[in-house]
Design a protein around this motif. Structure first.
Motif, short mmCIF file in Angstrom:
data_model
loop_
_atom_site.label_atom_id
_atom_site.label_comp_id
_atom_site.label_asym_id
_atom_site.label_seq_id
_atom_site.Cartn_x
_atom_site.Cartn_y
_atom_site.Cartn_z
N LEU A 174 -28.65 72.18 30.71
CA LEU A 174 -27.17 71.90 30.63
C LEU A 174 -27.16 71.54 30.09
O LEU A 174 -26.77 70.37 30.32
N VAL A 175 -25.59 71.87 29.79
CA VAL A 175 -24.49 71.21 28.48
C VAL A 175 -23.51 70.38 29.10
O VAL A 175 -22.60 71.26 29.43
N ILE A 176 -23.02 69.32 29.37
CA ILE A 176 -21.61 68.88 29.80
C ILE A 176 -20.99 68.28 28.68
O ILE A 176 -21.42 67.73 27.24
N HIS A 177 -19.96 68.83 28.17
CA HIS A 177 -19.08 69.07 27.06
C HIS A 177 -17.41 68.29 27.62
O HIS A 177 -17.31 67.90 28.88
N ASN A 178 -16.85 67.97 26.14
CA ASN A 178 -15.14 67.62 26.97
C ASN A 178 -14.17 68.30 25.92
O ASN A 178 -14.79 69.18 25.01
N ILE A 179 -13.14 68.83 26.60
CA ILE A 179 -12.34 69.59 25.56
C ILE A 179 -10.15 69.46 26.70
O ILE A 179 -10.50 68.70 27.60
N SER A 180 -9.79 69.36 25.62
CA SER A 180 -7.88 69.19 26.25
C SER A 180 -7.38 70.05 24.64
O SER A 180 -7.57 69.44 23.59
N LEU A 181 -6.34 70.46 25.48
CA LEU A 181 -5.11 71.36 24.47
C LEU A 181 -4.14 71.27 25.16
O LEU A 181 -3.89 71.33 26.09
N PRO A 182 -3.39 70.78 24.43
CA PRO A 182 -3.27 69.93 22.89
C PRO A 182 -4.62 68.46 23.11
O PRO A 182 -4.16 68.55 24.14
N PRO A 183 -5.03 67.87 21.91
CA PRO A 183 -5.72 67.22 22.24
C PRO A 183 -5.22 65.60 22.86
O PRO A 183 -4.22 65.50 22.43
N GLY A 184 -6.19 65.73 24.36
CA GLY A 184 -5.09 64.71 24.86
C GLY A 184 -4.07 64.60 25.90
O GLY A 184 -3.72 64.25 26.98
N GLN A 185 -4.27 65.63 26.00
CA GLN A 185 -2.79 66.63 27.51
C GLN A 185 -3.81 67.51 28.25
O GLN A 185 -4.49 68.10 27.67
N PHE A 186 -3.34 67.16 29.41
CA PHE A 186 -4.10 67.82 30.34
C PHE A 186 -3.42 68.66 31.11
O PHE A 186 -1.68 68.52 31.43
N GLY A 187 -4.28 69.23 31.97
CA GLY A 187 -3.23 70.39 33.04
C GLY A 187 -2.26 71.43 32.24
O GLY A 187 -1.24 72.40 32.73
N THR A 188 -2.49 71.44 30.93
CA THR A 188 -1.23 72.90 30.26
C THR A 188 -1.59 74.47 29.96
O THR A 188 -1.41 75.19 29.69
N GLY A 189 -3.39 74.22 31.39
CA GLY A 189 -3.51 75.63 30.68
C GLY A 189 -4.52 76.74 29.62
O GLY A 189 -4.37 77.79 29.56
N LYS A 190 -3.70 75.30 28.07
CA LYS A 190 -4.28 76.15 26.99
C LYS A 190 -5.36 76.75 26.84
O LYS A 190 -6.46 77.25 25.78
N VAL A 191 -7.14 75.32 27.56
CA VAL A 191 -8.00 75.57 27.51
C VAL A 191 -8.97 77.07 28.12
O VAL A 191 -9.35 77.97 27.65
N GLN A 192 -8.06 77.38 29.12
CA GLN A 192 -7.96 78.95 29.18
C GLN A 192 -7.71 79.91 28.51
O GLN A 192 -8.43 80.91 27.80
#
Length: 182
Positions: A32-50
């Protein structure tokens, strides 16, 4: 949330199927590998990861998006800051999350791992809701994949050192492992 072992999909969570996967060569799930991501970097709740994991990210919308345009990546799961769980790829399939990687001398970790992305950055604390969702998800996965013991839960930085740093120093490994034992 409940994992259907026949399909590899969890009920009771959001589903956002990604085209970025293929068959596991051996059907093994032992890491099991745990990562992090945010798009744009450092911005949350944008729906851009999806959008990114589904190859629908508009590369003109943000300068960073043009840098990652054309990449085809995915993870099995994403846990948003508010604890919402999203599944992109069946656990039975190989998501494209680890890239060039090695665990315990074995290369190509995508072949035998599940990838969980946390919406976040290396240096910002993850939310209590994320930890709660992560613990619930890991417990459910461990019911079906008993090889996912503590020593086989790691960060992206552990399997791709020098190339990746996530989930970063802000991730509290002891909190996760203590909660899993409780």
């Amino acid at each position: 949330m409940q994992l259907d072992p026949q399909t590899g999909w969890c009920s009771g969570i959001n589903r956002c199927p990604s085209p970025n996967f293929n068959s596991r060569p051996l059907g093994e799930i032992s890491l099991l590998v745990i990562h992090n991501i945010s798009l744009p970097p450092g911005q949350f709740g944008t729906g851009k990861v999806q959008e990114f994991f589904c190859n629908r990210l508009d590369s003109l919308e943000h300068p960073y998006f043009s840098e990652i345009a054309g990449l085809q990546v995915s993870a099995h799961f994403l846990i948003e800051r508010n604890g919402t769980l999203v599944q992109f790829v069946s656990c039975l399939d190989r998501a494209w999350h680890a890239g060039v990687s090695c665990f315990a001398g074995r290369e190509g970790c995508n072949d035998f791992s599940l990838g969980i992305e946390l919406e976040g950055t290396d240096d910002q604390p993850y939310s209590d809701l994320q930890y709660a969702a992560l613990v619930a998800l890991v417990r459910e996965l461990q019911l079906h994949y008993p090889q996912l013991r503590r020593e086989r839960i790691c960060g992206h930085s552990d399997i791709a050192p020098g190339r990746k740093t996530d989930p970063g120093p802000a991730f509290d490994w002891e909190r996760l492992f203590a909660a899993l034992q409780a």
